[in-house]
Design an enzyme around this catalytic site. Structure first.
Site, short mmCIF file in Angstrom:
data_model
loop_
_atom_site.label_atom_id
_atom_site.label_comp_id
_atom_site.label_asym_id
_atom_site.label_seq_id
_atom_site.Cartn_x
_atom_site.Cartn_y
_atom_site.Cartn_z
N GLU A 288 6.19 6.93 2.08
CA GLU A 288 5.13 7.51 2.32
C GLU A 288 5.18 8.56 3.08
O GLU A 288 4.10 9.78 3.59
CB GLU A 288 4.16 6.88 2.51
CG GLU A 288 3.78 6.32 3.32
CD GLU A 288 4.03 4.86 3.01
OE1 GLU A 288 3.89 3.73 4.44
OE2 GLU A 288 5.36 4.69 2.35
N ASN B 40 -0.35 0.24 -3.02
CA ASN B 40 0.72 -0.18 -3.74
C ASN B 40 0.23 -1.66 -4.27
O ASN B 40 0.50 -2.05 -5.30
CB ASN B 40 2.16 0.32 -3.53
CG ASN B 40 2.74 1.04 -3.21
OD1 ASN B 40 3.03 1.68 -5.35
ND2 ASN B 40 3.81 1.33 -2.67
#
Length: 373
Positions: free
Chosen positions: A288, A253
């Site tokens: 996640e 990310n």
């Protein structure tokens, strides 16, 4: 008591399927009309206005034909071998023959037969297009016109041509008005069906949004919780739960951006859906993290499922996250042999502990956390 009796009678006469009930009701209306028409013609014969023998044959033709259509529709057989539109044409043709026959027999009372033309568009009101409805009306009008011309030719004293011309005008008015009404009602029904279809699609969409994660398409945490509670209530159920966390997801990310991070999550979800069994439930637990519920599964079988998932992820690198990048995960597995929400919650907690232990020990591995002795 009365409403229950009415519902029972309605189900008996029309059936339970809404679409079938509507078509059966229209057929039943036609059958009832034919019975009443037969009674009226019998009265004509008694009064000497019509031939009794021909009137009897017309009654047989009308009653048996209408009853046959009703039984075909009520039994559900008709829609299986002929479309509703084609059946409407057959019914309208039969009714046209009966009306023309009645007109030819009725003599002075023949004007009443013209009024029966109002029934013809009813047969196709919900199954024919507006163009088909008007074709049916024109065909019936031409048939009646031929009968009127024939009777005016062979029996001018009884069928005055001037009166026949007036009857022909009335027939055109009756068919036109009834066709317009049938077309409008049919259009309203089709619009209603379209609106119901759109509403059903919207409700499905809302349900999907309420129970599935929008990004990955997996079951969301709320719906997963309901599934877990149902699984916990199954007596004697043996199952395994696994907590899965994608390795180094924050780095992806931060270095590649959230769009790439989203694609990593979607990629994992796609591969996982193709790998887990149909009876398993894979849910996005948060960020996640993912939860995998495996009913009727031993710990060894659960480890096999996760090993297969790991192999398939390695065989499917994700180019957008960098050259040669493959998604790896750390997972913890815990069996749950008891029945009850407390036992399942404890198993999830053990699986979560095992997952964090797997991350501390180097990631990209699955650890089993057995039931504490």
């Amino acid at each position: 008591m009365l409403p229950s009796a009415m519902r029972f009678l309605g189900n008996l006469l029309l059936g339970r399927d809404p679409d079938q009930r509507l078509h059966t009701l229209l057929t039943l209306v036609g059958w009832t009309t034919c019975v009443l028409m037969s009674v009226a013609h019998y009265a004509e014969a008694v009064l000497g206005l019509a031939d009794e023998a021909n009137t009897s044959w017309l009654a047989v033709f009308s009653t048996i034909g209408a009853l046959l259509f009703y039984l075909l529709m009520r039994s559900g057989v008709a829609p299986q071998w002929v479309t509703h539109a084609r059946l409407s044409w057959v019914q309208a043709s039969w009714a046209t023959v009966a009306i023309c026959w009645a007109y030819a027999l009725s003599g002075p009372a023949r004007g009443a037969a013209v009024l029966l033309l109002v029934l013809l568009p009813l047969f196709g009101m919900f199954s024919l297009t507006p163009r088909q409805t008007w074709r049916m009306a024109v065909a019936a009008y031409l048939a009646v016109a031929l009968v009127m011309a024939w009777k005016a030719q062979v029996e001018p004293e009884r069928y005055d041509p001037r009166i026949e011309l007036l009857h022909l005008v009335f027939a055109g008015i009756v068919l036109s008005v009834s066709s317009v009404l049938a077309t409008l009602i049919g259009r309203l029904k089709r619009q209603s069906e379209q609106e119901r279809s759109k509403l059903a699609c919207a409700l499905e969409r809302i349900e999907a949004l309420a129970t599935h994660d929008e990004l990955t398409g997996l079951t969301n945490r709320r719906a997963a919780g309901e599934r877990l509670r149902r699984a916990a209530r199954e007596p004697g159920a043996s199952m395994c739960v696994a907590m899965i966390d994608l390795d180094r997801f924050k780095q992806v990310n931060d270095s590649r951006g959230h769009a790439v991070g989203d694609e990593v999550l979607r990629h994992f979800a796609r591969v996982a859906r193709q790998t887990v069994r149909a009876e398993d439930m894979l849910a996005r637990w948060g960020g996640e993290e993912f939860l995998l519920l495996m009913p009727a599964t031993t710990p060894e079988q659960a480890l096999t499922v996760l090993a297969r998932l790991r192999e398939r992820l390695r065989a499917a690198p994700l180019a957008c996250a960098g050259a040669g990048y493959t998604v790896t995960f750390s997972a913890g597995v815990a069996p749950c042999g008891g029945a009850g929400e407390a036992d399942l919650d404890a198993a999830i907690a053990r699986a979560d502990d095992a997952m964090y232990r797997a991350k501390r020990e180097g990631r990209d591995r699955t650890l089993l956390q057995p039931v504490a002795a």
